[in-house]
Design a protein around this motif. Structure first.
Motif, mmCIF file in Angstrom:
data_model
loop_
_atom_site.group_PDB
_atom_site.id
_atom_site.type_symbol
_atom_site.label_atom_id
_atom_site.label_comp_id
_atom_site.label_asym_id
_atom_site.label_seq_id
_atom_site.Cartn_x
_atom_site.Cartn_y
_atom_site.Cartn_z
ATOM 1 N N THR A 271 -47.509 -24.950 -75.220
ATOM 2 C CA THR A 271 -47.491 -26.246 -75.906
ATOM 3 C C THR A 271 -47.710 -26.134 -77.407
ATOM 4 N N ALA A 272 -48.186 -24.992 -77.897
ATOM 5 C CA ALA A 272 -48.453 -24.835 -79.336
ATOM 6 C C ALA A 272 -48.045 -23.438 -79.776
ATOM 7 N N LEU A 273 -47.472 -23.357 -80.969
ATOM 8 C CA LEU A 273 -47.069 -22.086 -81.544
ATOM 9 C C LEU A 273 -48.137 -21.595 -82.514
ATOM 10 N N PRO A 274 -48.144 -20.304 -82.873
ATOM 11 C CA PRO A 274 -49.107 -19.804 -83.857
ATOM 12 C C PRO A 274 -49.040 -20.606 -85.148
ATOM 13 N N PRO A 275 -50.200 -20.895 -85.760
ATOM 14 C CA PRO A 275 -50.230 -21.806 -86.917
ATOM 15 C C PRO A 275 -49.705 -21.201 -88.209
ATOM 16 N N ARG A 276 -49.577 -19.879 -88.296
ATOM 17 C CA ARG A 276 -49.157 -19.271 -89.564
ATOM 18 C C ARG A 276 -48.151 -18.160 -89.298
ATOM 19 N N PRO A 277 -47.275 -17.910 -90.271
ATOM 20 C CA PRO A 277 -46.345 -16.780 -90.130
ATOM 21 C C PRO A 277 -47.101 -15.464 -89.938
ATOM 22 N N TYR A 278 -46.451 -14.513 -89.322
ATOM 23 C CA TYR A 278 -46.952 -13.172 -89.041
ATOM 24 C C TYR A 278 -47.902 -13.132 -87.840
#
Length: 726
Positions: A271-278
């Motif tokens: 339901t949620a993706l990682p909040p920051r790139p990398y």
């Protein structure tokens, strides 16, 4: 063809300006002559009728660059995509992104062809100069290349003892060390030894599920040695050996691009993706490793009527890569059945790519001598043998390549200062696929020895290619040229999915007009070219209906554009550089053969995959505009020499696949360094920074039915370096 007409006008202006400049009084301020070997002999860049961009290893190292991908920041028309630990260069939009198939842009290190894309992802160690040749190359080189060639020259050992050492420390707990020693062992034998090693203690991101560091290079080790023997005045023997070891999690496709979502049918649902790139969030930690190296022997002999050269080489490598196909903590995929609310749970595979490669090559060259009595004629001929054995352990398959070719090129001065260029090449190449029966049954556990392979299909690919052109050099030194080239790259088999059909050769008809000029008493150098390409049977990748990666021939495309390089010595202390590229590229056929992966909203997530036409779409990894501006400023003070290097790059953005769904937006990047060399001291110390604007840039993006995948270039990096020369 409007761009070509515009370029022709520019040629006239440059020629006129050069005439005026020739009348000026000479000064001590002059740009250094650039010597290239694009035509198998040492020549002034300004005398070679080929579009070439050059960069020195010293300038790359000064900017903090550690691998070959940095070339794209200072070379107009060059893109350096990386995916799954492999390099996929593109020149003027021509290239390939097949991790287990030879690139359409050939790479040579000290004259030896590097076949495998993973081995092409080189660390910068002991580099003297890199030449980027644009357009088809074949009439002067051992291996065919449709897009161009990267010629990497390492340092030649000196007769006097010399050495260079540097150590550095940067953010992300990155430690780097380089060493180089050269000298004469006897009056006829000299040798060198170079080593590069780096360790990144902290990754650019974390796996939120396991807590592990990701986008991290745990070890990058390169060792190279060159021995030069001159037994007589007319004989020279080079022996070169190199070894590379790279391991970490820096090269694996492992991120969900912005605006895309994993499938809602994953178990458990994401339901949620990682909040920051990398950062990533997967139940599998990505890893990649490469071990490889090779040896080569080059023998040169000079005669009164010709020069002869023999280059014998052997290379091998082992590459492995592991990543999570869905890029989430999910273990399974929920498949609906006709009896709701029941469903079928299917375990998701964990790709574990393991490949080995061995290559043998032999090249013989016969060239006209530099002091020939026939001053109006220069010529080069050659024979080339190449054998490569690629083993894909994960699919129990092998693809063997055996290639024979002959090539030659002549430059005939049929009018004063006007030369006719005629080159021809014939290639006869066999591809043979072998598959073990284990591929069609239950896969063996990891580490199980692979049984002997059974030979199955084979296919021959033969082609005559050529180069024709005319060039003229004016009294003021300006060179203009026009050329027509036919490029060819043979077909092959899908080694990762050997049950799929083979793919056919790709071809490129290339038309080019260009100029090379120096004026203002050689304080200003301006080189440029315009081109028109007809690109057919383009080798591409797609996912089949059963989610298998397939190499296939896509629709044809046309492109045209122009690129140029400018270098100016503004003052004794300040040198300015400028490069730019414009490419108009489109697929031209309305055939429903291109895989589309249209990202869905959060529900159902993933992508809607189907086959349709790509007519009017851009080629992958082909920005319309790129421009780079650089400066080098040297200030002499009582303390010592201060050197400032800076480079700005603008990229208008590109699409990752022929469907033009996933894209890298336009971005600007800045690299800079500042070093001080104290007076009368053998050492220097300085600061460097790369991607100082901290732009989030993809190296590759692609889609499939489950999710979309991306890989990032490094974020802002910076550090300090101490160097010493003795």
């Amino acid at each position: 063809m409007k761009s070509i007409s515009t370029s022709a006008l520019a040629v006239g202006i440059v020629a006129w300006t050069g005439t005026v400049a020739a009348a000026l009084e000479p000064t001590e301020m002059m740009l250094e002559e650039i010597v290239v070997t694009a035509q198998k002999r040492a020549e002034n860049l300004q005398d070679v009728p080929i579009a070439i961009s050059t960069v020195s290893g010293e300038s790359l190292a000064a900017s903090g660059a550690t691998n070959i991908t940095a070339l794209a920041e200072v070379t107009p028309g060059l893109q350096m995509a990386t995916t799954q630990g492999s390099l996929a260069p593109r020149v003027r939009g021509v290239g390939s992104n097949l991790p287990n198939v030879e690139n359409s842009v050939a790479m040579y290190v000290d004259g030896v062809y590097i076949a495998t894309p993973s081995a092409s992802l080189l660390s910068l160690n002991n580099i003297a100069q890199v030449e980027t040749l644009k357009g088809p190359q074949g009439t002067l080189f051992g291996r065919n290349a449709t897009g161009g060639a990267l010629l990497i020259q390492t340092r030649e050992p000196t007769e006097e003892l010399s050495s260079h050492f540097d150590v550095g420390y940067g953010n992300y707990d990155t430690t780097t060390a380089n060493g180089y020693v050269a000298g004469g062992l006897t009056s006829k034998l000299s040798a060198d030894f170079g080593v590069h090693v780096s360790h990144q203690g902290e990754g650019y991101g974390k796996n939120l599920f396991t807590g592990s560091e990701v986008y991290q290079t745990n070890l990058d080790l390169t060792v190279r040695s060159k021995w030069v023997l001159k037994p007589t005045d007319v004989d020279t023997i080079h022996f070169i050996a190199d070894f590379t070891r790279r391991e970490g999690s820096s090269a694996t496709v492992d991120y969900v691009p912005a605006g895309t979502y994993p499938s809602a049918f994953l178990v458990p649902t994401v339901t949620a993706l990682p909040p920051r790139p990398y950062d990533i969030n997967t139940d599998v930690d990505p890893t990649d490793s490469l071990t490889g190296g090779g040896v080569s022997v080059r023998i040169d002999h000079e005669m009164d009527w010709a020069k002869v050269a023999s280059i014998t080489a052997y290379r091998q490598q082992h590459f492995s890569s592991r990543f999570d196909i869905d890029l989430t903590p999910a273990c399974c995929l929920r498949v609906p059945v006709p009896f709701p609310p029941f469903f079928l749970s299917v375990a998701l595979p964990i790709p574990n790519i393991v490949s080995r490669d061995r290559q043998v090559s032999q090249e013989l060259q016969l060239l006209s001598p530099d002091n020939s009595r026939l001053e109006w004629l220069t010529w080069t001929t050659g024979l080339y043998y190449f054998h490569d054995l690629e083993t894909e352990e994960s699919s129990f398959s092998q693809v063997a390549t055996t290639s024979y070719s002959g090539f030659g090129e002549s430059h005939i001065e049929f009018l004063p200062a006007t030369r006719l260029v005629v080159g021809v090449r014939y290639t006869d190449e066999k591809k043979a696929l072998s598959v073990n029966s284990a591929y069609y049954s239950q896969p063996e556990p990891p580490g199980t020895p692979v049984p002997p392979l059974t030979a199955t299909p084979s296919k021959w690919f033969s082609q005559l290619t050529y180069r024709a052109g005319i060039d003229h050099k004016f009294d003021n030194g300006t060179l203009i040229y026009v050329s027509k080239n036919l490029g060819f790259k043979s077909g092959g088999y899908n080694s990762t999915q050997p049950s799929l059909p083979n793919f056919e050769p790709e071809k490129l008809n290339a038309y080019e007009i260009g100029f090379k000029s120096e004026f203002l008493d050689r304080r200003l150098r301006l080189n440029g070219a315009a081109f028109h390409y007809d690109y057919t049977n383009i080798q591409m990748t797609k996912l089949t209906s059963s989610n298998q990666l397939q190499e296939y021939n896509g629709p044809p495309a046309k492109s045209y554009g122009a690129d140029f390089d400018l270098e100016a010595l503004a003052t004794k202390q300040l040198t300015l550089t400028l490069g730019a590229s414009y490419i108009h590229d489109r697929f031209t056929a309305d055939t429903p053969t291109v895989q589309w992966n249209v990202p869905n909203p959060p529900f159902p997530g993933g992508s809607d995959s189907f086959f349709a036409s790509a007519e009017g779409h851009h080629l992958p990894h082909t920005p319309t505009w790129t421009a780079n501006v650089g400066l080098n400023y040297v200030l002499d003070t009582a303390v010592g020499n201060w050197t400032l290097d800076a480079n700005f790059l603008h990229n208008s953005g590109w699409f990752g696949e022929p469907d033009n769904q996933l894209a890298q937006p336009a971005y600007n990047s800045i690299n800079a360094s500042l070093y001080v060399h104290p007076k009368n001291q053998p050492f220097s110390i300085g600061l460097w920074g790369r991607n100082l604007s901290n732009q989030v840039v993809y190296t590759a993006v692609s889609g499939n039915a489950i999710t979309s995948l991306g890989q990032y270039a490094p974020p802002r990096t910076y550090g300090i370096k101490f160097s010493a020369d003795f």
